[in-house]
Every structure is written in structure tokens, then in C-alpha cells.
Write a protein that holds these residues in place. Structure first.
Motif, PDB file in Angstrom:
ATOM      1  N   ASN A   1       6.832 -12.088   6.589  1.00 39.18           N
ATOM      2  CA  ASN A   1       5.791 -12.624   5.773  1.00 39.18           C
ATOM      3  C   ASN A   1       6.553 -13.943   5.173  1.00 39.18           C
ATOM      4  OD1 ASN A   1       3.781 -13.320   4.221  1.00 39.18           O
ATOM      5  ND2 ASN A   1       3.441 -11.188   3.466  1.00 39.18           N
TER       6      ASN A   1
ATOM      7  N   GLU B   1      -0.621 -11.667  11.218  1.00 40.66           N
ATOM      8  CA  GLU B   1      -1.287 -11.545  10.154  1.00 40.66           C
ATOM      9  C   GLU B   1      -2.154 -10.678  10.063  1.00 40.66           C
ATOM     10  OE1 GLU B   1      -2.446 -15.868   9.611  1.00 40.66           O
ATOM     11  OE2 GLU B   1      -0.533 -16.170   8.764  1.00 40.66           O
TER      12      GLU B   1
ATOM     13  N   LEU C   1      -0.526  -7.317   9.272  1.00 45.10           N
ATOM     14  CA  LEU C   1      -0.128  -7.237   7.896  1.00 45.10           C
ATOM     15  C   LEU C   1      -1.257  -7.179   6.853  1.00 45.10           C
ATOM     16  CD1 LEU C   1       2.619  -9.919   7.443  1.00 45.10           C
ATOM     17  CD2 LEU C   1       2.876  -7.748   7.867  1.00 45.10           C
TER      18      LEU C   1
ATOM     19  N   THR D   1      -2.511  -3.398   6.955  1.00 45.73           N
ATOM     20  CA  THR D   1      -1.463  -2.589   6.339  1.00 45.73           C
ATOM     21  C   THR D   1      -1.570  -2.757   4.597  1.00 45.73           C
ATOM     22  OG1 THR D   1      -0.024  -2.691   8.248  1.00 45.73           O
ATOM     23  CG2 THR D   1       0.945  -1.993   6.240  1.00 45.73           C
TER      24      THR D   1
ATOM     25  N   PHE E   1       1.788   0.747  12.189  1.00 44.34           N
ATOM     26  CA  PHE E   1       2.819  -0.589  12.304  1.00 44.34           C
ATOM     27  C   PHE E   1       3.846  -0.506  13.413  1.00 44.34           C
ATOM     28  CE2 PHE E   1       5.960  -3.318   9.709  1.00 44.34           C
ATOM     29  CZ  PHE E   1       4.940  -4.141   9.065  1.00 44.34           C
TER      30      PHE E   1
ATOM     31  N   CYS F   1       6.174  -5.243   4.600  1.00 37.92           N
ATOM     32  CA  CYS F   1       4.997  -6.160   4.597  1.00 37.92           C
ATOM     33  C   CYS F   1       5.058  -7.568   3.727  1.00 37.92           C
ATOM     34  CB  CYS F   1       3.925  -5.604   4.146  1.00 37.92           C
ATOM     35  SG  CYS F   1       2.770  -4.400   5.159  1.00 37.92           S
TER      36      CYS F   1
END
Length: 555
Positions: free
Chosen positions: A388, A469, A472, A475, A451, A382
């Protein structure tokens, strides 16, 4: 006496935010091992969980005590065997315990030693309180005495070993016939009171198997017990106030440590009394479950709210023993597995009602699978630059969220996330730490599946960014909950996780366990995202096979 005891205020009258947790104090006849650490991390987890429930602005009293028991014959003998003064020996071993608990981040509020001055005052004051109610008398006493266990035993508590020597039926330690003048406590007067205390609450002693052991023990009449030793034989101890030729029995001395921590004999101690829960090993159940409540009731004080009794640890399914060279030093193992890894393993694998089994193979497998792969890898993915690059906790895009909610893997993950706080709260309150971890790991597996199924790495370009996004963000919300819930079990690792997610310190309480979809992104902290590195043990050296000389065969 039972009628008087009923007049003592109920534990239930305590403020809900009050928490007083104790470990036993540990005997300094040898260095600490993994079993001692187990008691400490259980108590620490309870203490930390209670802290998570408290509102930061609410008035509360929080006490967590541990320490060392430093008086008695065994300590005199241990010091002599090391050729050092008794006080020096006690200091050295006590420092080892203090260092162990510091290394493993136990948040105790008091580390007490029975050689502390305020403890000597408390013991002598407590003796006077027992004496004032007529519960102490002097007599010439004769019986079988077990030095390693520091206790007199009746004939029914003895057996003969393979060599025909009388030993304690419980511990197997040898006994010797002793005749001496002692002070006695009228334990026989308090049998009904102790029964009333045990039966007054269905979970007074947990697990229930240990409550049954106490009740079975109380089926037989309780004898009066010796509570002093001649100072000529046991000089290393606290003097009996009324007779300097006698030392206070080491177990009475040791049990009073809990009163000392509360501030006894000062009047203010009552606001801290009694302990909420006392953690102890099954080998000292009789002392805490019969002698201790009897002493307190006799002195007009309320016994503890609850006893949490835990079993022991074996090593590769064998009893820990110096003779087998299999005593586990937690500090030594922490070099390989980390301090947080050892804490996690003990609370993950230990169950109070049965002996746990320590195994190097098992600890490596669990730590790698759960802390490194399941939890640590999820955080790393992540936070990594590939998915990211902005290093943020992203905001949720509502259109993308609707699309994700249509997937079964998303619904399963969010259902588990919403159910988690109530489930694990109950497990914490019942001291089932292994079930807390089970629930968290189950959620993390579901999140890893989410995921993998949603495959954020496939969300390319500006059109895919909102979905990336949102994946993420969901998660990371699971990871935030995980960090808050695991704080009592692995406080440093959980703190590292929450720090990385930039969760404010004031937002790490139980009340913060609500699913929140970020409306605005926030930056990740500029910290390492690697929570727990996989453990790779060195391969055992292989000895090359000896070369054999080739012999030419004749045709």
C-alpha cells in the motif's frame, strides 16, 4: 407490603436509551488487585456497549459509578496497623483505586466515596425514610459478629475450623460473641417482596446459578438484621440521625451509595432510578440480592433492574492470598502486558459463572496470538509500503470483486462479516464478552486465510493493481468492523485501529456496522500501524555448570 410494591412503576417503563451501570464500591482495607479491576472492566464494557447503541442525537441518561467503601471496624483497624489517621489512610487507598481505574481507562461518570458529604446526607435521609414506615426498632442485641465480614451471623452460618474456633461458614473468618444495643431492620417483613422481585424477571440475577443460590437462601425465614453499631465501638461511620451514640451499619451505608449517585434525596433522582444493571462479586450476593432490595422496597423505591454476579480469580489455579504472595497487582503486570492487554485478557478469559485463572504463561500466549499476530499483523500488512505505497483505504474495483466473490475463502469471510453484528450484540447483551472475542477472532482468522489465499503481493503491475486494491479494501472493511465491535473491550486499541483507518468519530456506533465497499479511496491517517507488539519475556538466567577437574587415568 407486597401489594404496595406491585404499585411501583416497572423498570420496563424506562427509556430504551437509559443506562445506569454500577460496580460495588471497594473496601479500602487493602490495595486493589486484579479481582477489583475485573468488576470495573465488566461494568465499563457494559457502559460502553450501551453507548454504542445510542443515536448521538437521541436524549439519553448514562451513568456509570464506582468508588470506595471507607467506614467500619476493619478500616479503623487497618489504619491503626499502618499508624496513620483513619482519614489519611482512606484517602491513600481510595486514590489507589481511582488511579487504577484511570490507568485502565474506565469511563465512570462518578467515583463515589462513602466519606463524601452528599453521601452522608443520602444515608441519613434513607434512614429517616425507613424509620418513617416503622421498619426500624431498637433492642438489646446479642450474637456472633464477624469483624472482617462486618456482619452478625446465625448459628447455621457458622462452623468450627481445624483449631476448633468458630468461624463464618462462607468466608472462614473468625467470629466473636457480641452483646450491645442496636437498631434493627424488619427484614422478616420483606421476604415475600424480595421473592416477588427475584421471580418477576427470568434474568433478574445472572448467571442463573446465583439466582438459585438466592432462592435457596430464601427457603428459610429471614431474621431481622442489625443496622447500627454503638459509636463507642465503631466511631468511623455516619451517625444515626435519631441517636448520635450509634453509627449506621457499614453495609447499609455502603449500599446507599447507588442512591447517592442517582441524586437521592433530591426529587430529580427518580429520573435516574433504578440502576439498569449492578455488577458484583459472588461473595457479596446476599447483601445485594436480599438486604438491598428489601431496604429499597421498605422505603418505597424500586429495586435494581438486574444483578450481574461474577466469580473470582485464582492465580495458577490457587486462591489469591497475601500469605502465598500471589496477589496480582494490575498496574505492575501492565508494565509487561500493557493496560489494554490486561483488559483484553480479563474479558477474554473471564466467565461470570466460574472462577477465572490468571497465568502469566497464558496471558502472553493469548496476547501474542490474538492481538499481535492475528489482528495487529493483518493491519500492518494492509498499511505497509510494500502493498500500500499510497497509504490509502482503496476503492473496490467491481470486476475484481466479482472474481474474488467466486472464491470460497471470500464468501466465508463475508458471510462471517455479515453475521457478526447480530451475533456479538446478543453476546454483549448477555455479558458473554469471551464469546464476543471468539466471534471476532474467528472472523480475523478467516480474513487472514483470505489474505494468504488471494496473495495480494503477487498482483504485479498496472493490470494487478485493481485486484490488489480490492483485496486490501475488503480486508480493511473487516478491520473497521473489528475496531467498532471491540471498543467496549479494548477502547484505546480499537480507537487506534479506527484512527489509522481514518474512520470519523461520528461513524463508530453500532449503526455503522454495515458492510460498505468504498467507491472512492480515502487516505490512511499518518499514524503508526503497529497495534500491539509481541511480548518477549526475558529468558531465565542459566547458572553455568561447575567445572570438574579432569583426572588422568592410569594405564
Amino acid at each position: 407490603m407486597l401489594e404496595n410494591f406491585k404499585l411501583i412503576r416497572s423498570f420496563c417503563s424506562k427509556n430504551r436509551s437509559f443506562s445506569f451501570v454500577t460496580t460495588p464500591i471497594f473496601y479500602v482495607n487493602a490495595a486493589p488487585h486484579i479481582g477489583h479491576l475485573y468488576s470495573a472492566v465488566i461494568a465499563d464494557a457494559i457502559h460502553r456497549f450501551n453507548g454504542l447503541l445510542n443515536e448521538p442525537t437521541s436524549p439519553s441518561t448514562t451513568i456509570f459509578s464506582t468508588g470506595t467503601d471507607e467506614h467500619g471496624t476493619k478500616i479503623q483497624q487497618a489504619a491503626a496497623s499502618h499508624s496513620v489517621p483513619v482519614a489519611t489512610y482512606c484517602q491513600q487507598i481510595s486514590d489507589q483505586y481511582r488511579g487504577l481505574f484511570k490507568n485502565f481507562n474506565t469511563a465512570h461518570t462518578r467515583f463515589i466515596r462513602t466519606t463524601d458529604q452528599d453521601h452522608a446526607v443520602a444515608v441519613q435521609s434513607f434512614w429517616k425514610a425507613l424509620d418513617a414506615t416503622g421498619n426500624i426498632y431498637s433492642t438489646q442485641y446479642a450474637g456472633w459478629y464477624c469483624i472482617p465480614d462486618e456482619t452478625f451471623l446465625t448459628e447455621t452460618q457458622l462452623k468450627e475450623n481445624d483449631q476448633g474456633v468458630k468461624v463464618s461458614a462462607d468466608s472462614g473468618h473468625p467470629v466473636e460473641w457480641t452483646e450491645e444495643r442496636n437498631f434493627m431492620f424488619r427484614l422478616s417483613h420483606y421476604q415475600d417482596d424480595v421473592l416477588h422481585w427475584i421471580k418477576g424477571c427470568e434474568d433478574r440475577v445472572v448467571p442463573t446459578k446465583f439466582q438459585k443460590i438466592l432462592l435457596d437462601f430464601l427457603q428459610e425465614p429471614l431474621p431481622d438484621i442489625s443496622i447500627s453499631r454503638p459509636k463507642a465501638r465503631v466511631s468511623w461511620g455516619i451517625e444515626v440521625p435519631s441517636d448520635p451514640s450509634q453509627s449506621v451499619y457499614v453495609w447499609l451505608d455502603a449500599l446507599v451509595n447507588y442512591l447517592t449517585v442517582a441524586g437521592y434525596p433530591n426529587k430529580e433522582f427518580r429520573q435516574n432510578w433504578p440502576p439498569t444493571v449492578q455488577v458484583l462479586g459472588k461473595d457479596i450476593l446476599k447483601f445485594h440480592g436480599i438486604y438491598w432490595p428489601a431496604f429499597l422496597i421498605a422505603a418505597g423505591l424500586e429495586p435494581p433492574g438486574q444483578l450481574l454476579v461474577h466469580s473470582h480469580w485464582t492465580v495458577d489455579n490457587q486462591k489469591m492470598s497475601k500469605s502465598k504472595f500471589n496477589v496480582i497487582d494490575p498496574n505492575e503486570r501492565a508494565i509487561r502486558y500493557t493496560n489494554e492487554g490486561i483488559r483484553y485478557f480479563l474479558l477474554r478469559e473471564g466467565v461470570a459463572h466460574s472462577d477465572g485463572n490468571y497465568s502469566d504463561t497464558k496471558i502472553v500466549r493469548i496476547l501474542n496470538a490474538e492481538l499481535a499476530d492475528t489482528l495487529g499483523n493483518l493491519l500492518s500488512r494492509c498499511c505497509g509500503k510494500v502493498l500500500n505505497p499510497g497509504a490509502v483505504v482503496p476503492a473496490v474495483d467491481h470486476a475484481s470483486l466479482e472474481a474474488l466473490l467466486a472464491l470460497e475463502v471470500t464468501q466465508k469471510m463475508l458471510d462471517l462479516l455479515n453475521e457478526l453484528p447480530d451475533k456479538v450484540r446478543l453476546h454483549y447483551q448477555q455479558y458473554n464478552f469471551h464469546l464476543v472475542v471468539d466471534c471476532v477472532v474467528h472472523l480475523l482468522h478467516a480474513t487472514n486465510n483470505f489474505f494468504e489465499t488471494t496473495a495480494p503481493w503477487k498482483c504485479k503491475g498496472p493490470d494487478g493493481k485493481p485486484q490488489l486494491e480490492t483485496i486490501l479494501a475488503l480486508t480493511m472493511e473487516v478491520l473497521r468492523h473489528t475496531g467498532i465491535i471491540l471498543q467496549p473491550i479494548v477502547p484505546l486499541l480499537s480507537g487506534q485501529l479506527l484512527d489509522k483507518l481514518n474512520v470519523a468519530d461520528r461513524c463508530r456506533l453500532w449503526r455503522d456496522l454495515e458492510v460498505k465497499f468504498n467507491q472512492e479511496e480515502r487516505p490512511l491517517a499518518n499514524l503508526n500501524a503497529v497495534l500491539f507488539r509481541r511480548i518477549v519475556l526475558p529468558k531465565p538466567e542459566t547458572v553455568p555448570e561447575p567445572r570438574t577437574k579432569k583426572v588422568k587415568r592410569k594405564n
